[in-house]
Design a protein around this motif. Structure first.
Motif, PDB file in Angstrom:
ATOM      1  N   ALA A 197       0.825  -1.210   0.000  1.00  0.00           N
ATOM      2  CA  ALA A 197       0.000   0.000   0.000  1.00  0.00           C
ATOM      3  C   ALA A 197       0.859   1.261   0.000  1.00  0.00           C
ATOM      4  O   ALA A 197       0.535   2.229  -0.656  1.00  0.00           O
ATOM      5  N   GLY A 198       1.923   1.268   0.746  1.00  0.00           N
ATOM      6  CA  GLY A 198       2.815   2.411   0.777  1.00  0.00           C
ATOM      7  C   GLY A 198       2.434   3.452   1.807  1.00  0.00           C
ATOM      8  O   GLY A 198       1.271   3.662   2.119  1.00  0.00           O
ATOM      9  N   LYS A 199       3.448   4.115   2.328  1.00  0.00           N
ATOM     10  CA  LYS A 199       3.261   5.108   3.381  1.00  0.00           C
ATOM     11  C   LYS A 199       2.547   6.355   2.869  1.00  0.00           C
ATOM     12  O   LYS A 199       1.754   6.968   3.592  1.00  0.00           O
ATOM     13  N   ALA A 200       2.796   6.751   1.638  1.00  0.00           N
ATOM     14  CA  ALA A 200       2.152   7.955   1.090  1.00  0.00           C
ATOM     15  C   ALA A 200       0.634   7.778   1.033  1.00  0.00           C
ATOM     16  O   ALA A 200      -0.116   8.679   1.419  1.00  0.00           O
ATOM     17  N   LEU A 201       0.177   6.611   0.582  1.00  0.00           N
ATOM     18  CA  LEU A 201      -1.254   6.339   0.538  1.00  0.00           C
ATOM     19  C   LEU A 201      -1.820   6.272   1.948  1.00  0.00           C
ATOM     20  O   LEU A 201      -2.921   6.773   2.209  1.00  0.00           O
ATOM     21  N   ALA A 202      -1.077   5.692   2.860  1.00  0.00           N
ATOM     22  CA  ALA A 202      -1.515   5.627   4.259  1.00  0.00           C
ATOM     23  C   ALA A 202      -1.719   7.033   4.826  1.00  0.00           C
ATOM     24  O   ALA A 202      -2.727   7.295   5.488  1.00  0.00           O
ATOM     25  N   ARG A 203      -0.800   7.929   4.556  1.00  0.00           N
ATOM     26  CA  ARG A 203      -0.931   9.317   5.023  1.00  0.00           C
ATOM     27  C   ARG A 203      -2.180   9.987   4.450  1.00  0.00           C
ATOM     28  O   ARG A 203      -2.916  10.669   5.152  1.00  0.00           O
ATOM     29  N   LYS A 204      -2.404   9.804   3.154  1.00  0.00           N
ATOM     30  CA  LYS A 204      -3.555  10.414   2.497  1.00  0.00           C
ATOM     31  C   LYS A 204      -4.864   9.869   3.065  1.00  0.00           C
ATOM     32  O   LYS A 204      -5.804  10.621   3.314  1.00  0.00           O
ATOM     33  N   ARG A 205      -4.915   8.569   3.264  1.00  0.00           N
ATOM     34  CA  ARG A 205      -6.129   7.968   3.797  1.00  0.00           C
ATOM     35  C   ARG A 205      -6.387   8.419   5.230  1.00  0.00           C
ATOM     36  O   ARG A 205      -7.527   8.713   5.592  1.00  0.00           O
ATOM     37  N   LEU A 206      -5.347   8.479   6.036  1.00  0.00           N
ATOM     38  CA  LEU A 206      -5.509   8.917   7.414  1.00  0.00           C
ATOM     39  C   LEU A 206      -5.969  10.370   7.466  1.00  0.00           C
ATOM     40  O   LEU A 206      -6.837  10.732   8.265  1.00  0.00           O
ATOM     41  N   ALA A 207      -5.430  11.197   6.598  1.00  0.00           N
ATOM     42  CA  ALA A 207      -5.868  12.594   6.522  1.00  0.00           C
ATOM     43  C   ALA A 207      -7.332  12.675   6.091  1.00  0.00           C
ATOM     44  O   ALA A 207      -8.090  13.496   6.614  1.00  0.00           O
ATOM     45  N   ALA A 208      -7.739  11.815   5.167  1.00  0.00           N
ATOM     46  CA  ALA A 208      -9.131  11.795   4.716  1.00  0.00           C
ATOM     47  C   ALA A 208     -10.069  11.373   5.845  1.00  0.00           C
ATOM     48  O   ALA A 208     -11.165  11.933   5.998  1.00  0.00           O
ATOM     49  N   VAL A 209      -9.638  10.410   6.638  1.00  0.00           N
ATOM     50  CA  VAL A 209     -10.445   9.966   7.777  1.00  0.00           C
ATOM     51  C   VAL A 209     -10.583  11.100   8.796  1.00  0.00           C
ATOM     52  O   VAL A 209     -11.676  11.371   9.293  1.00  0.00           O
ATOM     53  N   GLU A 210      -9.475  11.774   9.082  1.00  0.00           N
ATOM     54  CA  GLU A 210      -9.540  12.887  10.025  1.00  0.00           C
ATOM     55  C   GLU A 210     -10.471  13.980   9.504  1.00  0.00           C
ATOM     56  O   GLU A 210     -11.274  14.545  10.257  1.00  0.00           O
ATOM     57  N   LYS A 211     -10.395  14.283   8.233  1.00  0.00           N
ATOM     58  CA  LYS A 211     -11.253  15.304   7.635  1.00  0.00           C
ATOM     59  C   LYS A 211     -12.728  14.910   7.773  1.00  0.00           C
ATOM     60  O   LYS A 211     -13.576  15.739   8.104  1.00  0.00           O
ATOM     61  N   MET A 212     -13.025  13.631   7.539  1.00  0.00           N
ATOM     62  CA  MET A 212     -14.390  13.143   7.661  1.00  0.00           C
ATOM     63  C   MET A 212     -14.883  13.255   9.109  1.00  0.00           C
ATOM     64  O   MET A 212     -16.010  13.689   9.358  1.00  0.00           O
ATOM     65  N   ILE A 213     -14.024  12.905  10.064  1.00  0.00           N
ATOM     66  CA  ILE A 213     -14.387  12.995  11.480  1.00  0.00           C
ATOM     67  C   ILE A 213     -14.626  14.449  11.870  1.00  0.00           C
ATOM     68  O   ILE A 213     -15.601  14.772  12.546  1.00  0.00           O
ATOM     69  N   ARG A 214     -13.745  15.326  11.456  1.00  0.00           N
ATOM     70  CA  ARG A 214     -13.896  16.747  11.817  1.00  0.00           C
ATOM     71  C   ARG A 214     -15.171  17.345  11.207  1.00  0.00           C
ATOM     72  O   ARG A 214     -15.849  18.159  11.842  1.00  0.00           O
ATOM     73  N   ALA A 215     -15.512  16.944   9.998  1.00  0.00           N
ATOM     74  CA  ALA A 215     -16.744  17.431   9.370  1.00  0.00           C
ATOM     75  C   ALA A 215     -17.959  16.975  10.171  1.00  0.00           C
ATOM     76  O   ALA A 215     -18.894  17.754  10.412  1.00  0.00           O
ATOM     77  N   GLU A 216     -17.952  15.735  10.579  1.00  0.00           N
ATOM     78  CA  GLU A 216     -19.057  15.206  11.387  1.00  0.00           C
ATOM     79  C   GLU A 216     -19.075  15.875  12.757  1.00  0.00           C
ATOM     80  O   GLU A 216     -20.127  16.178  13.302  1.00  0.00           O
ATOM     81  N   TRP A 217     -17.888  16.138  13.298  1.00  0.00           N
ATOM     82  CA  TRP A 217     -17.788  16.774  14.614  1.00  0.00           C
ATOM     83  C   TRP A 217     -18.362  18.191  14.591  1.00  0.00           C
ATOM     84  O   TRP A 217     -18.989  18.633  15.536  1.00  0.00           O
ATOM     85  N   ARG A 218     -18.142  18.911  13.489  1.00  0.00           N
ATOM     86  CA  ARG A 218     -18.688  20.268  13.382  1.00  0.00           C
ATOM     87  C   ARG A 218     -20.215  20.255  13.475  1.00  0.00           C
ATOM     88  O   ARG A 218     -20.817  21.197  13.981  1.00  0.00           O
ATOM     89  N   LYS A 219     -20.838  19.181  13.028  1.00  0.00           N
ATOM     90  CA  LYS A 219     -22.298  19.072  13.093  1.00  0.00           C
ATOM     91  C   LYS A 219     -22.779  18.707  14.502  1.00  0.00           C
ATOM     92  O   LYS A 219     -23.843  19.143  14.913  1.00  0.00           O
ATOM     93  N   GLN A 220     -22.007  17.890  15.225  1.00  0.00           N
ATOM     94  CA  GLN A 220     -22.497  17.304  16.466  1.00  0.00           C
ATOM     95  C   GLN A 220     -21.678  17.633  17.712  1.00  0.00           C
ATOM     96  O   GLN A 220     -22.179  17.510  18.817  1.00  0.00           O
ATOM     97  N   GLY A 221     -20.423  17.990  17.539  1.00  0.00           N
ATOM     98  CA  GLY A 221     -19.510  18.120  18.672  1.00  0.00           C
ATOM     99  C   GLY A 221     -19.867  19.243  19.627  1.00  0.00           C
ATOM    100  O   GLY A 221     -20.458  20.246  19.239  1.00  0.00           O
ATOM    101  N   ARG A 222     -19.437  19.064  20.877  1.00  0.00           N
ATOM    102  CA  ARG A 222     -19.747  20.038  21.918  1.00  0.00           C
ATOM    103  C   ARG A 222     -18.505  20.604  22.595  1.00  0.00           C
ATOM    104  O   ARG A 222     -18.606  21.407  23.500  1.00  0.00           O
ATOM    105  N   TYR A 223     -17.347  20.156  22.200  1.00  0.00           N
ATOM    106  CA  TYR A 223     -16.083  20.629  22.765  1.00  0.00           C
ATOM    107  C   TYR A 223     -15.014  20.524  21.690  1.00  0.00           C
ATOM    108  O   TYR A 223     -15.259  19.974  20.616  1.00  0.00           O
TER     109      TYR A 223
END
Length: 81
Positions: free
Chosen positions: A43-69
């Motif tokens: 898979a390679g480290k570069a793809l791993a970095r991109k995927r992890l960044a995409a996951v974080e972006k998805m979490i932060r987007a969801e957090w903006r809708k629901q998060g409280r802290y």
């Protein structure tokens, strides 16, 4: 790891649902989210970095809708030996 994705960078629907459920559960008390992406040599480290960044972006987007802290996210990438 790569099983959460449909090919390149698109998370599977089940994974997106899991992220929504996780965000809902984290609302009750302040937490630190630790994300670890495990990859193999194919898979390679570069793809791993991109995927992890995409996951974080998805979490932060969801957090903006629901998060409280302010949500702190720590990221780690590990290569499977």
């Amino acid at each position: 790891n790569g099983t959460a994705f449909e090919g390149g960078m698109t998370p599977k629907p089940k994974f997106k649902l899991a992220v929504r459920n996780l965000v809902q559960k984290m609302q009750s008390k302040p937490s630190v989210l630790r994300l670890t992406y495990v990859y193999n040599d194919g898979a390679g480290k570069a793809l791993a970095r991109k995927r992890l960044a995409a996951v974080e972006k998805m979490i932060r987007a969801e957090w903006r809708k629901q998060g409280r802290y302010k949500l702190n996210i720590e990221r780690t990438i590990k290569r499977l030996k």
